[in-house]
Motif scaffolding. Sequence first.
Motif, PDB file in Angstrom:
ATOM      1  N   ASP A  52       0.775  -0.992  -0.282  1.00  0.00           N
ATOM      2  CA  ASP A  52      -0.265  -0.127  -0.039  1.00  0.00           C
ATOM      3  C   ASP A  52       0.596   1.154   0.003  1.00  0.00           C
ATOM      4  N   ASP A  53       0.495   2.936  -0.283  1.00  0.00           N
ATOM      5  CA  ASP A  53       0.720   3.367  -0.132  1.00  0.00           C
ATOM      6  C   ASP A  53       1.975   4.127   0.822  1.00  0.00           C
ATOM      7  N   PRO A  54       1.205   3.669   2.270  1.00  0.00           N
ATOM      8  CA  PRO A  54       2.332   4.046   3.243  1.00  0.00           C
ATOM      9  C   PRO A  54       3.361   2.827   3.686  1.00  0.00           C
ATOM     10  N   THR A  55       3.459   2.192   2.834  1.00  0.00           N
ATOM     11  CA  THR A  55       4.607   1.360   2.995  1.00  0.00           C
ATOM     12  C   THR A  55       4.594   1.695   1.983  1.00  0.00           C
ATOM     13  N   ILE A  56       5.050   1.495   0.896  1.00  0.00           N
ATOM     14  CA  ILE A  56       6.057   2.598  -0.283  1.00  0.00           C
ATOM     15  C   ILE A  56       7.100   4.025  -0.045  1.00  0.00           C
ATOM     16  N   HIS A  57       5.888   4.687   1.258  1.00  0.00           N
ATOM     17  CA  HIS A  57       6.228   6.021   1.001  1.00  0.00           C
ATOM     18  C   HIS A  57       7.600   5.176   2.254  1.00  0.00           C
ATOM     19  N   ASP A  58       7.056   4.580   3.185  1.00  0.00           N
ATOM     20  CA  ASP A  58       8.475   4.195   4.662  1.00  0.00           C
ATOM     21  C   ASP A  58      10.082   3.538   3.461  1.00  0.00           C
ATOM     22  N   VAL A  59       9.130   2.811   2.172  1.00  0.00           N
ATOM     23  CA  VAL A  59      10.662   2.116   1.497  1.00  0.00           C
ATOM     24  C   VAL A  59      11.389   3.136   0.720  1.00  0.00           C
ATOM     25  N   ASN A  60      10.740   4.357   0.322  1.00  0.00           N
ATOM     26  CA  ASN A  60      11.029   5.416  -0.336  1.00  0.00           C
ATOM     27  C   ASN A  60      11.658   6.165   0.287  1.00  0.00           C
ATOM     28  N   ARG A  61      11.143   6.369   1.094  1.00  0.00           N
ATOM     29  CA  ARG A  61      11.718   7.688   2.337  1.00  0.00           C
ATOM     30  C   ARG A  61      12.945   6.295   2.917  1.00  0.00           C
ATOM     31  N   ASP A  62      13.275   5.884   3.511  1.00  0.00           N
ATOM     32  CA  ASP A  62      14.421   4.839   4.394  1.00  0.00           C
ATOM     33  C   ASP A  62      15.449   4.592   3.241  1.00  0.00           C
ATOM     34  N   LEU A  64      15.309   5.686  -0.403  1.00  0.00           N
ATOM     35  CA  LEU A  64      15.842   6.518  -1.017  1.00  0.00           C
ATOM     36  C   LEU A  64      16.148   8.299  -1.079  1.00  0.00           C
ATOM     37  N   ASP A  65      15.836   8.513   0.057  1.00  0.00           N
ATOM     38  CA  ASP A  65      15.607   9.747   1.086  1.00  0.00           C
ATOM     39  C   ASP A  65      14.650  10.395   0.009  1.00  0.00           C
ATOM     40  N   HIS A  66      13.916  10.154  -0.637  1.00  0.00           N
ATOM     41  CA  HIS A  66      12.328  10.215  -0.480  1.00  0.00           C
ATOM     42  C   HIS A  66      10.931  10.950   0.011  1.00  0.00           C
ATOM     43  N   ASP A  67      11.085  11.427   0.430  1.00  0.00           N
ATOM     44  CA  ASP A  67       9.947  11.764   1.749  1.00  0.00           C
ATOM     45  C   ASP A  67       7.855  11.657   0.910  1.00  0.00           C
ATOM     46  N   TYR A  68       8.056  10.896   0.449  1.00  0.00           N
ATOM     47  CA  TYR A  68       6.809  10.597  -0.391  1.00  0.00           C
ATOM     48  C   TYR A  68       6.515   9.211  -0.942  1.00  0.00           C
ATOM     49  N   PRO A  69       5.701   8.359  -1.126  1.00  0.00           N
ATOM     50  CA  PRO A  69       4.698   7.015  -1.872  1.00  0.00           C
ATOM     51  C   PRO A  69       4.845   7.630  -2.933  1.00  0.00           C
ATOM     52  N   THR A  70       4.495   6.333  -3.871  1.00  0.00           N
ATOM     53  CA  THR A  70       5.903   6.526  -5.406  1.00  0.00           C
ATOM     54  C   THR A  70       5.135   5.067  -5.664  1.00  0.00           C
ATOM     55  N   ASP A  71       4.743   5.214  -7.258  1.00  0.00           N
ATOM     56  CA  ASP A  71       4.634   3.966  -8.260  1.00  0.00           C
ATOM     57  C   ASP A  71       5.190   1.975  -7.721  1.00  0.00           C
ATOM     58  N   VAL A  72       6.549   2.577  -8.346  1.00  0.00           N
ATOM     59  CA  VAL A  72       7.237   1.172  -7.902  1.00  0.00           C
ATOM     60  C   VAL A  72       8.662   1.883  -7.891  1.00  0.00           C
ATOM     61  N   ILE A  73       9.314   0.834  -6.737  1.00  0.00           N
ATOM     62  CA  ILE A  73      10.794   1.117  -6.558  1.00  0.00           C
ATOM     63  C   ILE A  73      11.106  -0.910  -7.143  1.00  0.00           C
ATOM     64  N   SER A  74      12.658  -0.398  -7.581  1.00  0.00           N
ATOM     65  CA  SER A  74      12.987  -1.460  -7.476  1.00  0.00           C
ATOM     66  C   SER A  74      14.969  -1.246  -7.444  1.00  0.00           C
ATOM     67  N   PHE A  75      14.811  -2.398  -6.764  1.00  0.00           N
ATOM     68  CA  PHE A  75      16.823  -3.123  -6.231  1.00  0.00           C
ATOM     69  C   PHE A  75      16.976  -4.136  -6.483  1.00  0.00           C
ATOM     70  N   LEU A  76      18.088  -3.485  -7.053  1.00  0.00           N
ATOM     71  CA  LEU A  76      19.059  -4.953  -8.295  1.00  0.00           C
ATOM     72  C   LEU A  76      20.174  -5.016  -6.824  1.00  0.00           C
ATOM     73  N   PHE A  77      20.053  -6.528  -6.591  1.00  0.00           N
ATOM     74  CA  PHE A  77      21.330  -7.274  -5.891  1.00  0.00           C
ATOM     75  C   PHE A  77      22.538  -7.356  -6.551  1.00  0.00           C
ATOM     76  N   GLU A  78      22.241  -7.932  -7.869  1.00  0.00           N
ATOM     77  CA  GLU A  78      23.189  -8.323  -8.519  1.00  0.00           C
ATOM     78  C   GLU A  78      23.077  -8.934  -9.866  1.00  0.00           C
ATOM     79  N   ASP A  79      23.899  -8.328 -10.365  1.00  0.00           N
ATOM     80  CA  ASP A  79      23.993  -8.861 -12.281  1.00  0.00           C
ATOM     81  C   ASP A  79      25.168  -9.214 -12.442  1.00  0.00           C
ATOM     82  N   GLU A  80      24.716 -10.150 -13.313  1.00  0.00           N
ATOM     83  CA  GLU A  80      25.861 -10.764 -14.355  1.00  0.00           C
ATOM     84  C   GLU A  80      26.259 -10.831 -15.668  1.00  0.00           C
TER      85      GLU A  80
END
Length: 167
Positions: A52-62, A64-80
């Motif tokens: 939900d928006d509150p959860t993605i807001h927390d992830v975005n803030r914690d 990416l330092d963006h204090d707002y909800p967003t549509d999608v966030i992706s984290f690349l852990f590894e690529d080869e």
Amino acid sequence: MTRVEMSGTYQIAVSDQQSAVEISESVVERIIRETLTVEGVLEAEISVALVDDPTIHDVNRDHLDHDYPTDVISFLFEDEVLTEPGPRAPRGAGKRIEGEIIVSGDTAVREAARFGWSPENELTLYLVHGLLHLCGYDDLTDEEQPLMRERERAVLALWGLKPHYDE
């Protein structure tokens, strides 16, 4: 669209922690698999969290330092790169990737109403967008954004979808 003839091995985990968009885990997995396939990704471990928006807001803030909800966030852990792709191959071609995609169902519902298509279609756009980031596309510069938009249009066309930013 040209399909890359590479069949991949994909491990996909889906966690649905939201109630705004009714979408099955199998549909989310199919979107992920088909996107990875047309990108030519050989191996992938992808986790998807529908939130939900509150959860993605927390992830975005914690993270990416963006204090707002967003549509999608992706984290690349590894690529080869497992196999060198040809010069015209998609950016995911020949790769093994590990990453996470977090998508807001609340935002999908809100934006779908704004753009006149279903929340499921909006969520599909977000999933494709997040995966393309994991494959190496970016939309943060004027130079890269048209490339990513072009690839989004090509992938969304698999399901007969046309993104609203084309209007």
